[in-house]
Design a protein around this motif. Structure first.
Motif, PDB file in Angstrom:
ATOM      1  N   SER A  33       0.817  -1.216   0.000  1.00  0.00           N
ATOM      2  CA  SER A  33       0.000   0.000   0.000  1.00  0.00           C
ATOM      3  C   SER A  33       0.854   1.272   0.000  1.00  0.00           C
ATOM      4  O   SER A  33       0.313   2.380   0.024  1.00  0.00           O
ATOM      5  N   THR A  34       2.186   1.107  -0.032  1.00  0.00           N
ATOM      6  CA  THR A  34       3.098   2.256  -0.017  1.00  0.00           C
ATOM      7  C   THR A  34       3.669   2.500  -1.418  1.00  0.00           C
ATOM      8  O   THR A  34       3.980   1.544  -2.142  1.00  0.00           O
ATOM      9  N   ILE A  35       3.813   3.756  -1.783  1.00  0.00           N
ATOM     10  CA  ILE A  35       4.334   4.110  -3.108  1.00  0.00           C
ATOM     11  C   ILE A  35       5.788   3.632  -3.232  1.00  0.00           C
ATOM     12  O   ILE A  35       6.622   3.929  -2.368  1.00  0.00           O
ATOM     13  N   PRO A  36       6.129   2.862  -4.294  1.00  0.00           N
ATOM     14  CA  PRO A  36       7.526   2.413  -4.471  1.00  0.00           C
ATOM     15  C   PRO A  36       8.474   3.589  -4.654  1.00  0.00           C
ATOM     16  O   PRO A  36       8.124   4.595  -5.273  1.00  0.00           O
ATOM     17  N   LEU A  52      -4.165   1.207   2.717  1.00  0.00           N
ATOM     18  CA  LEU A  52      -4.524   0.286   3.787  1.00  0.00           C
ATOM     19  C   LEU A  52      -5.521   0.948   4.737  1.00  0.00           C
ATOM     20  O   LEU A  52      -5.272   2.018   5.273  1.00  0.00           O
ATOM     21  N   ASP A  53      -6.680   0.296   4.916  1.00  0.00           N
ATOM     22  CA  ASP A  53      -7.676   0.775   5.868  1.00  0.00           C
ATOM     23  C   ASP A  53      -8.211  -0.419   6.662  1.00  0.00           C
ATOM     24  O   ASP A  53      -7.708  -1.536   6.539  1.00  0.00           O
ATOM     25  N   SER A  54      -9.227  -0.167   7.472  1.00  0.00           N
ATOM     26  CA  SER A  54      -9.757  -1.222   8.349  1.00  0.00           C
ATOM     27  C   SER A  54     -10.298  -2.410   7.561  1.00  0.00           C
ATOM     28  O   SER A  54     -10.193  -3.552   7.996  1.00  0.00           O
ATOM     29  N   SER A  55     -10.879  -2.135   6.404  1.00  0.00           N
ATOM     30  CA  SER A  55     -11.423  -3.236   5.600  1.00  0.00           C
ATOM     31  C   SER A  55     -10.324  -4.170   5.105  1.00  0.00           C
ATOM     32  O   SER A  55     -10.561  -5.357   4.887  1.00  0.00           O
ATOM     33  N   GLY A  56      -9.120  -3.642   4.936  1.00  0.00           N
ATOM     34  CA  GLY A  56      -8.011  -4.475   4.500  1.00  0.00           C
ATOM     35  C   GLY A  56      -7.465  -5.379   5.583  1.00  0.00           C
ATOM     36  O   GLY A  56      -6.631  -6.247   5.307  1.00  0.00           O
ATOM     37  N   GLY A  91      -2.557   9.245  11.814  1.00  0.00           N
ATOM     38  CA  GLY A  91      -2.412  10.674  11.966  1.00  0.00           C
ATOM     39  C   GLY A  91      -2.200  11.310  10.605  1.00  0.00           C
ATOM     40  O   GLY A  91      -2.584  10.760   9.572  1.00  0.00           O
ATOM     41  N   VAL A  92      -1.569  12.461  10.594  1.00  0.00           N
ATOM     42  CA  VAL A  92      -1.356  13.176   9.337  1.00  0.00           C
ATOM     43  C   VAL A  92      -0.404  12.413   8.429  1.00  0.00           C
ATOM     44  O   VAL A  92      -0.617  12.299   7.220  1.00  0.00           O
ATOM     45  N   SER A  93       0.666  11.865   8.999  1.00  0.00           N
ATOM     46  CA  SER A  93       1.688  11.229   8.158  1.00  0.00           C
ATOM     47  C   SER A  93       2.101   9.852   8.672  1.00  0.00           C
ATOM     48  O   SER A  93       3.149   9.342   8.302  1.00  0.00           O
ATOM     49  N   TYR A  94       1.298   9.249   9.510  1.00  0.00           N
ATOM     50  CA  TYR A  94       1.677   7.931  10.043  1.00  0.00           C
ATOM     51  C   TYR A  94       0.431   7.083  10.269  1.00  0.00           C
ATOM     52  O   TYR A  94      -0.702   7.569  10.316  1.00  0.00           O
ATOM     53  N   LYS A  95       0.671   5.809  10.390  1.00  0.00           N
ATOM     54  CA  LYS A  95      -0.375   4.858  10.757  1.00  0.00           C
ATOM     55  C   LYS A  95       0.180   3.897  11.804  1.00  0.00           C
ATOM     56  O   LYS A  95       1.364   3.552  11.783  1.00  0.00           O
ATOM     57  N   THR A  96      -0.718   3.469  12.693  1.00  0.00           N
ATOM     58  CA  THR A  96      -0.353   2.503  13.718  1.00  0.00           C
ATOM     59  C   THR A  96      -1.396   1.388  13.739  1.00  0.00           C
ATOM     60  O   THR A  96      -2.591   1.651  13.819  1.00  0.00           O
TER      61      THR A  96
END
Length: 344
Positions: free
Chosen positions: A266-269, A300-304, A325-330
């Motif tokens: 889900s991250t840009i190469p 990537l979200d909750s459904s994934g 958050g603005v630039s991160y996910k946990t």
């Protein structure tokens, strides 16, 4: 259950006309008065039979609705017998009362036993047909519903087996790894050998742990390192793994690998920037923390996380949580303890 046609307004309106006429003709036939058909077919007796047919058929329909709500623990056969006996008994009372009223107040005399027997027999037969028609429809519905449920369960089982198979094999990663090995082995044989080692380690783990319910986190982390090294040879964002000192706990086999792969895909190469993935140990959970630069389509979200969440739901009441958050996910995975598993 789908509405039976006997409850439809058109059937309720037209059916008594035919059944009442049929009863009238049968009575003439039984009494050897069939010649009256030509003389006075549209006589008073015909209207009485049609009117009584309306009363009996509406009663029969009402009795079906009443008995539909009477279930309890009795068997299907006992329920059928009870409904038939009760419905016919009430039908006999209604017909007898109607005949007494008609004969006494219209014809001026009391009906004899033979006349009551004829009327009661014919209208009881109509009631019996109503009950049997409904119960046969109900029985077929029960049988078909049971078959459909078995088919649905079988389909779910096949889908679950296929999903489990895909989870273990991961065909996308399989082909990408083989393609990378084919490319690298022509120019860097030693690098290709290293890549094949990581590849074989990951797939040995996935295939060997398919029968395990839970595995130690430490074991999952070790194979996660090979998994990330394998991905670092593929054309995705290069991953830098930062591991905290994970305490003893258990996890679903392959969950760390699956979650990490979802994050990477889900991250840009990028060739110049690395994806820094931090795995931290908290009191009751393990956290995957990373800075997000997600692809425009397929983030990537909750459904994934549904497939991972479903696996964890067998061992924990807590869901996998995703915060951003603005630039991160946990992503927070609940810790699983040994007593929650049937793992040997």
């Amino acid at each position: 259950m789908k509405k039976l046609f006997i409850h439809h307004a058109l059937f309720r309106l037209l059916s008594p006309l035919f059944s009442g006429t049929l009863v009238y003709l049968l009575i003439l036939l039984i009494n050897n008065n069939i010649g009256q058909v030509q003389e006075s077919f549209l006589g008073q007796e015909l209207y009485v039979c049609i009117g009584l047919a309306y009363v009996i058929q509406e009663y029969a329909r009402l009795s079906l609705l009443v008995f539909e709500r009477i279930g309890g623990s009795i068997s299907f056969l006992a329920h059928l017998l009870l409904q038939i006996i009760t419905s016919i008994g009430v039908c006999v009372l209604l017909v007898s009362l109607s005949m007494y009223l008609y004969f006494n107040y219209v014809l001026g005399y009391t009906p004899n036993a033979r006349e009551l027997l004829i009327f009661n027999s014919l209208f009881a037969l109509i009631t019996l047909i109503y009950v049997l028609l409904y119960k046969s429809h109900q029985f077929l519905y029960m049988v078909n519903t049971e078959r459909i449920n078995r088919e649905v369960e079988a389909k779910k089982g096949i889908e679950a087996d296929f999903a489990h198979f895909k989870k273990g094999i991961n065909p996308r990663l399989l082909f990408e790894s083989l393609e990378a090995i084919l490319v690298i082995m022509k120019t860097e044989p030693e690098e290709a050998e290293s890549l094949s080692d990581h590849f074989s380690a990951v797939y040995r783990y996935l295939l060997s742990k398919r029968v395990n319910e839970l595995v130690p986190v430490s074991e999952e982390v070790e194979i996660l390192k090979d998994h990330i090294k394998l991905f670092n040879h593929l054309p995705y964002r290069k991953v830098e793994l930062r591991l905290a000192d994970l305490k003893d706990s258990w996890t679903v086999p392959g969950s760390f690998l699956m979650l990490t792969e979802k994050i990477i895909r889900s991250t840009i190469p990028s060739e110049s920037k690395r994806l820094k993935l931090n795995i931290d140990d908290k009191e009751d959970r393990i956290e995957f923390h990373y800075e997000t630069e997600e692809v425009l389509n397929g983030g990537l979200d909750s459904s994934g996380l549904k497939d991972i969440n479903r696996s964890y739901s067998f061992y924990s009441d807590r869901d996998i949580q995703l915060s951003e958050g603005v630039s991160y996910k946990t992503i927070k995975l609940p810790k699983l303890q040994l007593h929650e598993s049937s793992h040997p």
